[in-house]
Design a protein around this motif. Sequence first.
Motif, PDB file in Angstrom:
ATOM      1  N   PRO A 117      -3.368  18.827   0.769  1.00 41.80           N
ATOM      2  CA  PRO A 117      -2.394  17.733   0.795  1.00 41.80           C
ATOM      3  C   PRO A 117      -2.982  16.389   1.206  1.00 41.80           C
ATOM      4  CG  PRO A 117      -1.433  19.712   1.746  1.00 41.80           C
ATOM      5  CD  PRO A 117      -2.886  20.016   1.507  1.00 41.80           C
ATOM      6  N   ALA A 118      -4.081  16.391   1.981  1.00 43.01           N
ATOM      7  CA  ALA A 118      -4.690  15.119   2.400  1.00 43.01           C
ATOM      8  C   ALA A 118      -5.099  14.269   1.212  1.00 43.01           C
ATOM      9  CB  ALA A 118      -5.900  15.397   3.293  1.00 43.01           C
ATOM     10  N   ALA A 119      -5.398  14.909   0.079  1.00 40.49           N
ATOM     11  CA  ALA A 119      -5.834  14.173  -1.105  1.00 40.49           C
ATOM     12  C   ALA A 119      -4.714  13.318  -1.691  1.00 40.49           C
ATOM     13  CB  ALA A 119      -6.344  15.156  -2.160  1.00 40.49           C
ATOM     14  N   HIS A 120      -3.472  13.592  -1.285  1.00 39.49           N
ATOM     15  CA  HIS A 120      -2.331  12.839  -1.838  1.00 39.49           C
ATOM     16  C   HIS A 120      -1.861  11.720  -0.908  1.00 39.49           C
ATOM     17  CE1 HIS A 120      -1.727  15.907  -4.996  1.00 39.49           C
ATOM     18  NE2 HIS A 120      -2.100  16.763  -4.056  1.00 39.49           N
ATOM     19  N   GLY A 121      -2.498  11.597   0.249  1.00 41.59           N
ATOM     20  CA  GLY A 121      -2.035  10.632   1.239  1.00 41.59           C
ATOM     21  C   GLY A 121      -2.079   9.196   0.768  1.00 41.59           C
ATOM     22  N   ARG A 122      -3.147   8.821   0.129  1.00 38.42           N
ATOM     23  CA  ARG A 122      -3.292   7.426  -0.301  1.00 38.42           C
ATOM     24  C   ARG A 122      -2.238   7.061  -1.348  1.00 38.42           C
ATOM     25  NH1 ARG A 122      -4.059   2.625  -3.316  1.00 38.42           N
ATOM     26  NH2 ARG A 122      -5.712   1.409  -2.330  1.00 38.42           N
ATOM     27  N   ARG A 123      -2.023   7.953  -2.293  1.00 39.94           N
ATOM     28  CA  ARG A 123      -1.022   7.676  -3.331  1.00 39.94           C
ATOM     29  C   ARG A 123       0.375   7.586  -2.722  1.00 39.94           C
ATOM     30  NH1 ARG A 123      -4.216  11.380  -6.112  1.00 39.94           N
ATOM     31  NH2 ARG A 123      -2.724  13.065  -5.883  1.00 39.94           N
ATOM     32  N   LEU A 124       0.665   8.443  -1.748  1.00 42.76           N
ATOM     33  CA  LEU A 124       1.968   8.402  -1.092  1.00 42.76           C
ATOM     34  C   LEU A 124       2.143   7.090  -0.337  1.00 42.76           C
ATOM     35  CD1 LEU A 124       4.622   9.661  -0.249  1.00 42.76           C
ATOM     36  CD2 LEU A 124       3.396  10.895   1.557  1.00 42.76           C
ATOM     37  N   ALA A 125       1.102   6.639   0.343  1.00 46.33           N
ATOM     38  CA  ALA A 125       1.173   5.365   1.067  1.00 46.33           C
ATOM     39  C   ALA A 125       1.416   4.210   0.094  1.00 46.33           C
ATOM     40  CB  ALA A 125      -0.110   5.141   1.849  1.00 46.33           C
ATOM     41  N   GLU A 126       0.752   4.250  -1.028  1.00 48.79           N
ATOM     42  CA  GLU A 126       0.930   3.189  -2.025  1.00 48.79           C
ATOM     43  C   GLU A 126       2.370   3.153  -2.540  1.00 48.79           C
ATOM     44  OE1 GLU A 126      -1.384   1.503  -6.006  1.00 48.79           O
ATOM     45  OE2 GLU A 126      -1.930   3.456  -5.147  1.00 48.79           O
ATOM     46  N   ARG A 127       2.937   4.330  -2.760  1.00 51.44           N
ATOM     47  CA  ARG A 127       4.333   4.383  -3.230  1.00 51.44           C
ATOM     48  C   ARG A 127       5.285   3.840  -2.177  1.00 51.44           C
ATOM     49  NH1 ARG A 127       3.987  10.536  -5.550  1.00 51.44           N
ATOM     50  NH2 ARG A 127       2.667  10.109  -7.380  1.00 51.44           N
ATOM     51  N   LEU A 128       5.019   4.184  -0.914  1.00 53.69           N
ATOM     52  CA  LEU A 128       5.876   3.671   0.159  1.00 53.69           C
ATOM     53  C   LEU A 128       5.828   2.151   0.247  1.00 53.69           C
ATOM     54  CD1 LEU A 128       5.266   6.167   3.103  1.00 53.69           C
ATOM     55  CD2 LEU A 128       7.412   5.785   1.886  1.00 53.69           C
ATOM     56  N   VAL A 129       4.627   1.610   0.152  1.00 55.24           N
ATOM     57  CA  VAL A 129       4.462   0.152   0.218  1.00 55.24           C
ATOM     58  C   VAL A 129       5.172  -0.514  -0.960  1.00 55.24           C
ATOM     59  CG1 VAL A 129       2.797  -1.732   0.096  1.00 55.24           C
ATOM     60  CG2 VAL A 129       2.317   0.269   1.520  1.00 55.24           C
ATOM     61  N   ASP A 130       4.979   0.008  -2.152  1.00 55.67           N
ATOM     62  CA  ASP A 130       5.582  -0.587  -3.334  1.00 55.67           C
ATOM     63  C   ASP A 130       7.117  -0.453  -3.312  1.00 55.67           C
ATOM     64  OD1 ASP A 130       3.129  -1.376  -4.220  1.00 55.67           O
ATOM     65  OD2 ASP A 130       2.873   0.289  -5.613  1.00 55.67           O
ATOM     66  N   ALA A 131       7.605   0.670  -2.788  1.00 55.04           N
ATOM     67  CA  ALA A 131       9.057   0.838  -2.684  1.00 55.04           C
ATOM     68  C   ALA A 131       9.634  -0.153  -1.668  1.00 55.04           C
ATOM     69  CB  ALA A 131       9.395   2.269  -2.252  1.00 55.04           C
ATOM     70  N   ALA A 132       8.927  -0.384  -0.584  1.00 53.71           N
ATOM     71  CA  ALA A 132       9.372  -1.352   0.410  1.00 53.71           C
ATOM     72  C   ALA A 132       9.375  -2.763  -0.189  1.00 53.71           C
ATOM     73  CB  ALA A 132       8.487  -1.302   1.645  1.00 53.71           C
ATOM     74  N   LEU A 133       8.383  -3.077  -0.959  1.00 54.07           N
ATOM     75  CA  LEU A 133       8.322  -4.380  -1.621  1.00 54.07           C
ATOM     76  C   LEU A 133       9.467  -4.548  -2.622  1.00 54.07           C
ATOM     77  CD1 LEU A 133       4.500  -4.843  -2.264  1.00 54.07           C
ATOM     78  CD2 LEU A 133       6.000  -6.422  -1.016  1.00 54.07           C
ATOM     79  N   ALA A 134       9.737  -3.504  -3.381  1.00 54.71           N
ATOM     80  CA  ALA A 134      10.808  -3.554  -4.393  1.00 54.71           C
ATOM     81  C   ALA A 134      12.169  -3.733  -3.748  1.00 54.71           C
ATOM     82  CB  ALA A 134      10.776  -2.295  -5.253  1.00 54.71           C
ATOM     83  N   ALA A 135      12.340  -3.208  -2.528  1.00 57.15           N
ATOM     84  CA  ALA A 135      13.619  -3.296  -1.857  1.00 57.15           C
ATOM     85  C   ALA A 135      13.799  -4.607  -1.088  1.00 57.15           C
ATOM     86  CB  ALA A 135      13.772  -2.128  -0.864  1.00 57.15           C
TER      87      ALA A 135
END
Length: 210
Positions: free
Chosen positions: A190-208
């Motif tokens: 699961p650690a391999a997905h951490g960066r992509r998850l962080a990017e999605r969180l940042v982009d979702a926060a920006l979109a909102a």
Amino acid sequence: MTAAALPLAAADDVSAPVRRSRAERQAIVLDTAERLFASRSSRSVGMDELVRETGLGKMTVYRLFKSKDDLVGAYLARKAATVLSAIDAELVRLEDDPRAALLSVVDTVERDVTRAGFRGCPFTNVSSEYDDPEHPARNAAADYKFELHARLERLADAIVPDGGDDLAAQVHLIIDGMYLSGGLLGPDGPAAHGRRLAERLVDAALAATP
């Protein structure tokens, strides 16, 4: 008297003791501690063994660190300074792009958890060996986490002024999860997905953000 029989000058005498500064002696002790702690655990390494491995005298080591507890705390404090310095260098480089700067922190973690021999977050691993909440290792680990979170909050506030606290907390949880998963399940878990998850969180926060 022949050249071969000439006496050695003091500077050439290989038996003469090497004079080192206090900083150099501290570095030798901390480098030795890092090597031993990383291969086993801090609690399993006794001071007698550590002193032997440094090649320094026992009194020299105890003048630098009055106890094993102090040494463990200093080991983590130095590691924290090294990690935060590397993060800060990236934040300076990306000071005009807070999104990229925030994700660079996660990139730093990803590089760490995917390196050969990774055994988990040293701050968590070492501090968890001691029950006393005031132990130097616990204090050093908490100070590092606090300093890391302060950087995440500053960057998150620059990205989403009204939601920086939540975003910083979420990214921090991802980082902790990457360290835990990477140490137990390896870099392909699961650690391999951490960066992509962080990017999605940042982009979702920006979109909102209005």
